[in-house]
Scaffold this motif. Structure first.
Motif, PDB file in Angstrom:
ATOM      1  N   ALA A 496       0.838  -1.210   0.000  1.00  0.00           N
ATOM      2  CA  ALA A 496       0.000   0.000   0.000  1.00  0.00           C
ATOM      3  C   ALA A 496       0.869   1.255   0.000  1.00  0.00           C
ATOM      4  N   TYR A 497       1.943   1.222   0.761  1.00  0.00           N
ATOM      5  CA  TYR A 497       2.848   2.372   0.848  1.00  0.00           C
ATOM      6  C   TYR A 497       3.475   2.649  -0.517  1.00  0.00           C
ATOM      7  N   ALA A 498       3.914   1.583  -1.182  1.00  0.00           N
ATOM      8  CA  ALA A 498       4.538   1.735  -2.493  1.00  0.00           C
ATOM      9  C   ALA A 498       3.528   2.231  -3.528  1.00  0.00           C
ATOM     10  N   ILE A 499       2.324   1.690  -3.510  1.00  0.00           N
ATOM     11  CA  ILE A 499       1.295   2.103  -4.469  1.00  0.00           C
ATOM     12  C   ILE A 499       0.957   3.581  -4.294  1.00  0.00           C
ATOM     13  N   ALA A 500       0.835   4.016  -3.041  1.00  0.00           N
ATOM     14  CA  ALA A 500       0.528   5.428  -2.773  1.00  0.00           C
ATOM     15  C   ALA A 500       1.626   6.329  -3.333  1.00  0.00           C
ATOM     16  N   TYR A 501       2.874   5.910  -3.178  1.00  0.00           N
ATOM     17  CA  TYR A 501       3.979   6.692  -3.720  1.00  0.00           C
ATOM     18  C   TYR A 501       3.889   6.746  -5.246  1.00  0.00           C
ATOM     19  N   ALA A 502       3.661   5.599  -5.891  1.00  0.00           N
ATOM     20  CA  ALA A 502       3.614   5.550  -7.354  1.00  0.00           C
ATOM     21  C   ALA A 502       2.521   6.454  -7.902  1.00  0.00           C
ATOM     22  N   GLN A 503       1.379   6.463  -7.237  1.00  0.00           N
ATOM     23  CA  GLN A 503       0.279   7.287  -7.718  1.00  0.00           C
ATOM     24  C   GLN A 503       0.546   8.783  -7.564  1.00  0.00           C
ATOM     25  N   SER A 504       1.482   9.137  -6.708  1.00  0.00           N
ATOM     26  CA  SER A 504       1.803  10.556  -6.493  1.00  0.00           C
ATOM     27  C   SER A 504       2.907  11.056  -7.413  1.00  0.00           C
ATOM     28  N   GLN A 505       3.497  10.161  -8.214  1.00  0.00           N
ATOM     29  CA  GLN A 505       4.655  10.517  -9.032  1.00  0.00           C
ATOM     30  C   GLN A 505       4.284  10.578 -10.512  1.00  0.00           C
ATOM     31  N   ALA A 506       3.978  11.763 -10.982  1.00  0.00           N
ATOM     32  CA  ALA A 506       3.561  11.921 -12.378  1.00  0.00           C
ATOM     33  C   ALA A 506       4.691  11.608 -13.357  1.00  0.00           C
ATOM     34  N   GLN A 507       5.952  11.713 -12.897  1.00  0.00           N
ATOM     35  CA  GLN A 507       7.083  11.504 -13.801  1.00  0.00           C
ATOM     36  C   GLN A 507       7.681  10.103 -13.693  1.00  0.00           C
ATOM     37  N   LEU A 508       7.072   9.224 -12.951  1.00  0.00           N
ATOM     38  CA  LEU A 508       7.606   7.869 -12.799  1.00  0.00           C
ATOM     39  C   LEU A 508       7.735   7.199 -14.161  1.00  0.00           C
ATOM     40  N   VAL A 509       6.600   7.111 -14.879  1.00  0.00           N
ATOM     41  CA  VAL A 509       6.586   6.678 -16.272  1.00  0.00           C
ATOM     42  C   VAL A 509       5.795   7.744 -17.015  1.00  0.00           C
ATOM     43  N   ARG A 510       6.471   8.559 -17.821  1.00  0.00           N
ATOM     44  CA  ARG A 510       5.804   9.692 -18.460  1.00  0.00           C
ATOM     45  C   ARG A 510       5.304   9.274 -19.831  1.00  0.00           C
ATOM     46  N   ILE A 511       4.018   9.463 -20.033  1.00  0.00           N
ATOM     47  CA  ILE A 511       3.365   9.046 -21.271  1.00  0.00           C
ATOM     48  C   ILE A 511       2.830  10.273 -21.994  1.00  0.00           C
ATOM     49  N   GLY A 512       3.239  10.460 -23.241  1.00  0.00           N
ATOM     50  CA  GLY A 512       2.752  11.574 -24.042  1.00  0.00           C
ATOM     51  C   GLY A 512       1.425  11.219 -24.671  1.00  0.00           C
ATOM     52  N   ARG A 513       0.471  12.131 -24.567  1.00  0.00           N
ATOM     53  CA  ARG A 513      -0.812  11.923 -25.225  1.00  0.00           C
ATOM     54  C   ARG A 513      -0.623  11.984 -26.736  1.00  0.00           C
TER      55      ARG A 513
END
Length: 525
Positions: A496-513
Motif C-alpha cells: 500500500a505504501y509503495a502504491i501510494a507513492y507511485a500514484q503521487s509521481q507523475a514523472q515515474l513513467v511519463r506518457i505523451g498523449r
C-alpha cells in the motif's frame, strides 16, 4: 589500541580507568559504535562524558572507540554501559562483563581533514593516516562525513586520488593469483536492474579467464549485485573460500564486505550515501582499491549515462573515465571504460529476486528474456574477453554470444553457485498489484531514481522478493488501462505504501498523449 585513550594497566602514577558493566541494548546504529550512559551515572559525571563524546572501551584484549549517547530514562541500571549491536560484536563482550572506559584521544589525521576542507592538498602520507584511522574505528561518523565533504565534487586531483586509492587498497586483505592476466568488471551504478555481473562472470570464466568478482550490497538502491546473487547462492565467502571457488571455477560472485578487501571503503560508503555528495575522487578510490586488492590486472568500468542516472552527461562520463584510467595506470592497473545508455532501467525486474529471474532467463536462453540485459552483458563480456587476450579485436562479441547461446555460460554459472555453497530458487512475493496507464500515448521517459525509490518502498532489498516489474520501455505505445508495472511486496502495508507513492509521481513513467508532447498522470491502479 594504544593511543585510543586507555592507559596501560602497568603505567605508574596513572589513575585506573573507570569500570562499568556491559549491557546489550539491541540497537542498530548502522555500523557506528555507540555507547549509552545514564545521565546520572557517577562515571559519566566524574569523567565529563557527554552526548557525542568519544570514549575508549576495553574488555579483555579487545578495545574500540565509541560515540556516547546519554540516556535520560530508566533504560540502564546504575553501573551499566549500554552498547549498540556493532559495538557489542566488536568488543566481544558478555552480558554483565566489566568494561573499562576512558576519554579517547583525537586522531592526529583529523588535522589533515581540516586542512583539506580549507583547500589544502591531501598528501599520500595524510591519506594513509586517514584511511588507517577510519579502518581502526577512530573516526566518528561526523569525522568521516567531514572527510567526505572535503573530497566532494572535483576537489581531488589525480595525484590525490591515486594516493587515496593506494592507501585504501593496502589497508585490507590482498589477493594474489598465479596468473599474468586477472580480469574484473564494475559498474558505477545509478541504473536499476543493470545486473550484468551475473552474466559477464560465467561467460568470461567459461572462456578460461580468471575473474574474481566481489560485489556490493545495496546501500540506497533496491538491489546490489551481492543481494541478487544471494537469492541464487551464498555470497558471504571468507577469503579462503573465495580463493578456492575461483581456483576451481575461474570466477566467483561474492560479497566484498565479507572478505574485507577495502575496509575503509565500506565505512566511507555507509556515511557517504545518505549525504548525497558526489565525489569523483572517492568514487575512483572506492572502485579501484577493491580491484587492486582483489588482484586484478585488467578492469572494465561500465559508466551508464542518462538524464536520471548517476552520470548525467557525456562530458561527465569522459572526465570520470579519464580519472579512472589515470589512477589505474599510476597503480599498475589497466582500466578500460564504456559509456553506456543510462536513459532507463535495464531488464524487467527491479529488486533482488526479480533481477535474479531476469538473469536466469538470459542464461537459460529463454526467448522471453530481457533483450536489453542480454545485449549489455554480451557487449561487456566481449570487451573483457578482448582485454584479457581470449579474443582478438572485434572478435569478443562472437565468442561471448557462442558461449551464452551454447549453454556453456549457464553451466559455468551453476558450477560457481555450487562451489559457493549450492544453488537455490529465488523467492516470490506474497502480494502484487498492477499499475496501469491513465491514458493512451507513447512512453517518453522512465525515471531511474523514482523507479528505484518505488522498489525500495515495496521492501527491496531487505525483503528479497520485493520490488517491481516494468512492462514498458521507452518509445512503447500504450493504451489507457494497459499495465505499466507490477509492484511486488512481502506485506500488505509495504504494498500500500509503495502504491501510494507511485500514484503521487507523475514523472515515474511519463506518457505523451497522442498528438501532444505533454503527459498526464503516469499511472493509476
Amino acid at each position: 589500541m594504544r593511543g585510543a585513550g586507555l592507559p596501560r594497566r602497568s603505567d605508574p602514577g596513572v589513575r585506573p580507568p573507570a569500570v562499568l558493566h556491559a549491557r546489550r541494548l539491541g540497537i542498530d546504529t548502522s555500523g557506528e559504535h555507540v555507547a549509552y550512559l545514564r545521565a546520572d551515572c557517577a562515571v559519566c559525571r566524574s569523567e565529563g562524558f557527554g552526548t557525542r563524546a568519544r570514549i575508549a572501551l576495553r574488555c579483555g584484549a579487545r578495545d574500540l572507540v565509541a560515540t556516547v549517547n546519554v540516556v535520560l530514562s530508566a533504560l540502564l541500571e546504575e553501573g551499566e554501559v549500554g552498547l549498540s549491536e556493532t559495538a557489542w560484536a566488536a568488543l566481544g563482550v558478555l552480558p554483565g562483563q566489566a568494561v573499562e572506559l576512558a576519554h579517547a584521544d583525537s586522531p592526529h589525521s583529523l588535522a589533515a581533514v581540516r586542512a583539506k576542507l580549507l583547500g589544502a592538498r591531501l598528501g599520500a602520507q595524510a591519506a594513509a593516516a586517514i584511511v588507517g584511522d577510519i579502518c581502526a574505528g577512530r573516526y566518528a561518523d561526523i569525522d568521516t562525513a567531514a572527510f567526505i565533504a572535503a573530497c566532494a565534487g572535483r576537489r581531488m586531483d589525480l595525484a590525490e586520488a591515486t594516493g587515496l586509492t593506494r592507501a585504501m587498497s593496502a589497508a585490507g586483505q590482498q589477493l594474489h593469483w598465479n596468473r599474468p592476466v586477472v580480469v574484473d568488471k564494475h559498474c558505477v551504478g545509478g541504473l536499476p536492474g543493470n545486473r550484468t555481473t551475473l552474466l559477464v562472470v560465467p561467460i568470461v570464466a567459461a572462456c578460461g579467464l580468471l575473474i574474481p568478482k566481489t560485489s556490493s550490497r545495496a546501500i540506497t538502491s533496491p538491489a546490489g549485485s551481492a543481494d541478487v546473487m544471494e537469492t541464487l547462492a551464498p555470497v558471504a565467502l571468507d577469503l579462503a573460500m573465495m580463493k578456492a571457488v575461483v581456483e576451481r571455477e575461474g570466477g566467483c560472485i561474492a560479497w566484498g564486505g565479507a572478505v574485507s578487501l577495502s575496509p575503509a571503503d565500506d565505512r566511507l560508503i555507509r556515511v557517504e550515501r545518505p549525504l548525497g555528495l558526489d565525489s569523483e575522487g572517492l568514487l575512483v578510490a572506492s572502485v579501484l582499491s577493491k580491484k587492486i586488492a582483489a588482484g586484478a590486472s585488467h578492469v572494465l568500468i561500465d559508466i551508464p549515462v542518462g538524464p536520471t542516472a548517476k552520470v548525467r552527461s557525456a562530458q561527465a562520463a569522459a572526465r570520470l573515465a579519464a580519472r579512472l584510467a589515470g589512477v589505474g595506470a599510476a597503480l599498475g592497473l589497466s582500466v578500460a571504460t564504456l559509456a553506456s545508455d543510462g536513459a532507463q532501467p535495464v531488464g524487467r525486474g527491479i529488486g533482488p529476486a526479480l533481477e535474479a529471474r531476469d538473469v536466469l532467463a538470459v542464461l537459460q536462453g529463454d526467448p522471453a528474456a530481457p533483450a536489453d540485459l542480454r545485449q549489455r552483458a554480451l557487449l561487456l563480456a566481449a570487451m573483457v574477453l578482448e582485454m584479457g587476450g581470449k579474443a582478438g579485436p572485434g572478435q569478443g562479441l562472437a565468442l561471448a554470444e557462442s558461449v551464452l547461446a551454447g549453454g556453456a555460460a549457464w553451466r559455468k554459472f551453476q558450477a560457481i553457485c555450487a562451489a559457493q555453497g549450492g544453488m537455490r530458487t529465488p523467492p516470490q512475493a506474497r502480494y502484487t498489484e498492477v499499475l496501469a496507464a491513465a491514458h493512451g500515448g507513447r512512453v517518453l521517459a522512465i525515471d531511474n531514481g523514482r523507479v528505484a525509490q518505488l522498489a525500495k518502498l515495496a521492501g527491496a532489498p531487505a525483503a528479497p522478493a520485493a520490488g517491481l516489474e516494468l512492462h514498458v520501455r521507452l518509445g512503447s505505445a500504450v493504451d489507457a488501462g494497459q499495465a505499466l508495472l507490477t509492484v511486488h511486496a512481502e506485506s500488505p502495508g509495504e504494498l500500500a505504501y509503495a502504491i501510494a507513492y507511485a500514484q503521487s509521481q507523475a514523472q515515474l513513467v511519463r506518457i505523451g498523449r497522442p498528438g501532444s508532447p505533454g503527459a498526464g498522470r503516469s499511472a493509476r491502479i
